[in-house]
Design an enzyme around this catalytic site. Structure first.
Site, short mmCIF file in Angstrom:
data_model
loop_
_atom_site.label_atom_id
_atom_site.label_comp_id
_atom_site.label_asym_id
_atom_site.label_seq_id
_atom_site.Cartn_x
_atom_site.Cartn_y
_atom_site.Cartn_z
N ASP A 1 0.85 -1.19 0.00
CA ASP A 1 0.00 0.00 0.00
C ASP A 1 0.88 1.24 0.00
OD1 ASP A 1 -2.83 1.23 0.65
OD2 ASP A 1 -1.40 2.20 2.00
N TYR B 1 2.85 10.06 0.83
CA TYR B 1 3.97 9.57 1.63
C TYR B 1 5.33 10.04 1.10
CZ TYR B 1 0.43 6.24 3.32
OH TYR B 1 -0.70 5.66 3.84
N LYS C 1 -2.54 5.93 -3.75
CA LYS C 1 -3.69 6.78 -3.43
C LYS C 1 -3.57 8.17 -4.04
CE LYS C 1 -3.64 4.67 1.18
NZ LYS C 1 -2.17 4.54 1.29
N HIS D 1 -7.48 9.09 -1.24
CA HIS D 1 -6.83 9.02 0.07
C HIS D 1 -7.75 9.47 1.21
CE1 HIS D 1 -2.57 9.02 1.97
NE2 HIS D 1 -3.47 8.78 2.89
N SER E 1 -10.53 5.72 1.06
CA SER E 1 -9.78 5.60 2.31
C SER E 1 -10.27 6.67 3.28
CB SER E 1 -8.28 5.75 2.04
OG SER E 1 -7.52 5.71 3.22
N ARG F 1 10.67 -7.86 12.76
CA ARG F 1 9.27 -7.47 12.96
C ARG F 1 8.46 -7.73 11.70
NH1 ARG F 1 7.52 -4.00 16.65
NH2 ARG F 1 9.02 -5.15 17.93
#
Length: 316
Positions: free
Chosen positions: A55, A60, A89, A122, A172, A272
């Site tokens: 995504d 960003y 987005k 977005h 979103s 992680r």
């Protein structure tokens, strides 16, 4: 009572897109990083760990780095472009219909792909058009664009599907009421709705509506984004985790998939990343406990109220 953990292929779950254009891997990797320099390596780590759903977002500011990572991995030949579900987005400053396709094409160039699996609006909030992602007036208030409706923007996304540039489209950071309006007026129905959701914000009503219309609910911040109160320290989750010999994060993520949603996790740490991918099915009792015994309710991100992302520093 002791739980039994069933080790299986939960992480390989795929959810069908309602327009017949394939399916989305339920286990997804988000690409919002505080340190943009971490992007390329993190994406490659995620691909290596097994993630096949990514995504992204114009907002960003790291699509170019993601594109480099994709091309390096694809060029190596072990993973193909068609094996990876890529979403990005449309940002708030590009809601006017004439700005949608140029913004889409710019994202594709940065990501180094010639089509997208999914393109999302977005947020439902239109900002003043332009290159400034966070337009503000002299008092520091966001400058909104009152001359455009969300349905106007949606029509432009429908055209991207018509042209074969994008396999599916969605929304979103949207409320159920706004989603109902789009579903009622859309020619091409939303395939995906991305919202904040975790055991402290289960969004059962939204999930039920999405299931009725074949829409995938894609949860961001499924672990609470490390904010307080800490979802992963909830005694219900930690108790289940001890019994099934998984981490609280793995319990929360398994819950997300088993209740029928997709999710996005983000990390730059290889250990992680691997932990968040390796999931196992929870017993029915554990699913019931999470639903019935966790009563804390909190939203960590206020983007749904203003269109301004709560997890990103508010700078231009």
């Amino acid at each position: 009572m002791t739980y039994e953990a069933f080790h299986d292929d939960l992480r390989d779950t795929r959810l069908p897109l309602n327009n017949g254009a394939g399916s989305m891997p339920a286990v997804g990797f988000g690409t919002l990083f505080r340190d943009l320099e971490a992007t390329c390596d993190a994406v490659k780590y995620a691909l290596e760990a097994g993630f096949r759903h990514f995504d992204c977002a114009e907002r960003y500011r790291n699509e170019d780095r993601i594109g480099i990572a994709f091309q390096q991995v694809f060029a190596a030949g072990k993973i193909r472009r068609e094996d990876v579900f890529i979403t990005t987005k449309l940002w708030n400053t590009n809601h006017r219909p004439e700005r949608v396709k140029p913004a889409f094409e710019a994202s594709c160039r940065r990501l180094q792909v010639d089509y997208l699996d999914c393109y999302l609006i977005h947020t439902p909030f239109a900002f003043q058009p332009g290159d400034e992602q966070d337009p503000r007036d002299v008092f520091g208030h966001v400058i909104y664009d009152g001359g455009i409706t969300l349905l106007d923007t949606w029509r432009a996304l429908e055209s991207l599907v018509d042209e074969g540039l994008c396999k599916s489209i969605g929304l979103s950071d949207i409320t159920l009421e706004a989603l109902e309006t789009i579903v009622a007026g859309a020619r091409i129905k939303p395939s995906v709705v991305q919202i904040e959701s975790h055991p402290y914000l289960p969004e059962w009503e939204m999930l039920e509506f999405c299931k009725q219309h074949g829409i995938i609910l894609l949860a961001f911040a499924p672990l609470g984004h490390g904010m307080l109160p800490n979802v992963l320290e909830d005694p219900v989750l930690t108790g289940i985790a001890r019994h099934v010999q998984r981490t609280p994060a793995q319990v929360a993520l398994a819950w997300a998939v088993q209740r029928g949603t997709a999710f996005l996790t983000t990390s730059a740490k290889p250990d992680r990343i691997r932990e968040n991918f390796h999931l196992a099915t929870l017993p029915h009792r554990a699913m019931r406990e999470i639903k019935e015994d966790i009563t804390t309710r909190i939203r960590f991100n206020s983007v749904i109220e203003t269109g301004v992302p709560g997890f990103i520093a508010r700078t231009s």
